[in-house]
Design an enzyme around this catalytic site. Structure first.
Site, PDB file in Angstrom:
ATOM      1  N   ASP A 159       2.375  -2.748  -8.580  1.00  0.00           N
ATOM      2  CA  ASP A 159       1.132  -1.992  -8.558  1.00  0.00           C
ATOM      3  C   ASP A 159       1.456  -0.640  -7.921  1.00  0.00           C
ATOM      4  O   ASP A 159       2.492  -0.472  -7.271  1.00  0.00           O
ATOM      5  CB  ASP A 159       0.082  -2.765  -7.753  1.00  0.00           C
ATOM      6  CG  ASP A 159      -1.217  -2.001  -7.623  1.00  0.00           C
ATOM      7  OD1 ASP A 159      -1.719  -1.491  -8.643  1.00  0.00           O
ATOM      8  OD2 ASP A 159      -1.728  -1.911  -6.482  1.00  0.00           O
ATOM      9  N   ASP A 186      -1.137   2.166  -6.244  1.00  0.00           N
ATOM     10  CA  ASP A 186      -1.876   2.497  -5.024  1.00  0.00           C
ATOM     11  C   ASP A 186      -1.931   1.289  -4.091  1.00  0.00           C
ATOM     12  O   ASP A 186      -2.393   0.210  -4.472  1.00  0.00           O
ATOM     13  CB  ASP A 186      -3.302   2.931  -5.373  1.00  0.00           C
ATOM     14  CG  ASP A 186      -3.331   4.105  -6.343  1.00  0.00           C
ATOM     15  OD1 ASP A 186      -3.366   5.243  -5.881  1.00  0.00           O
ATOM     16  OD2 ASP A 186      -3.305   3.863  -7.571  1.00  0.00           O
TER      17      ASP A 186
END
Length: 219
Positions: free
Chosen positions: A11, A13
């Site tokens: 992922d 952020d």
């Protein structure tokens, strides 16, 4: 479980980069532009991984169902676009982790729900991502996480079966998507956690409290 891993997908952020300062500032500017008091970053941080939905929820207490949400979202997007990399940095240890993965001959990439409108220029602007072999945004496929489609697309870009990729994320939807794609999953407990820090309930195969802990799992 991790012995056959040939690639690591992350992922974005809250897992690779701390973008909360810029996301929070974009939303907070909307408050101050309206004469409302500024809120501290710590209030925004836990929901930074939820993008506009999370930031506008904190700033104005509204949900995507609110009639004003689309116009406020676009205002937020414009604010964020102007400052995407002003204060955003990789988490400590991430650059060393990426260098180690490349040194071991492992491919790596990004699967995020951030739209490519922001993902493409942000990753292009940060040297960290020069060696990433897959960049998949929230609108790169017809479905975003927790649907597994973006993870399948990343595996396709890498030319690997999904089960040879491990997925690392800091939100429950990351783990749900990874499991649905048949990938080993790692919860990054140093991240934003989506405001729901009960990580043990997510069903991840394991968790890490710092980026470099991932290396020990991949030996």
């Amino acid at each position: 479980m991790f012995e056959q891993v040939q690639a690591v997908l992350f992922d974005l952020d809250g897992t690779l980069i701390d973008s909360a300062p810029d996301l929070g500032a974009a939303a907070d500017q909307m408050r101050t532009d309206r004469g409302l008091p500024s809120l501290p970053l710590d209030v925004y941080r836990p929901m930074a991984g939820a993008g506009a939905r999370g930031m506008l929820g904190i700033a104005f207490g509204i949900t995507p169902e609110h009639a004003d949400f689309p116009s406020l979202r676009e205002e937020f997007f414009r604010n964020y676009e102007r400052r995407m990399t002003a204060s955003t940095r990789a988490f400590g240890g991430v650059a060393e982790l990426v260098e180690a993965l490349v040194g071991r001959g492992l491919a790596w990439g990004v699967v995020t729900n951030k739209s490519m409108r922001f993902t493409a220029p942000l990753t292009a602007a940060m040297p960290l991502f020069a060696t990433a072999r897959a960049i998949v945004g929230g609108d790169s496929t017809p479905h975003s996480k927790p649907h597994p489609a973006p993870l399948f697309e990343a595996a396709r870009q890498l030319g690997l079966p999904p089960q040879r990729c491990v997925y690392v994320g800091d939100d429950e939807r990351d783990i749900v998507a990874g499991r649905a794609a048949g990938m080993p999953t790692v919860a990054a407990t140093y991240g934003y956690l989506g405001g729901t820090p009960e990580v043990a309930a997510w069903g991840a195969d394991t968790h890490i409290a710092s980026p470099l802990q991932l290396l020990a799992l991949l030996k």
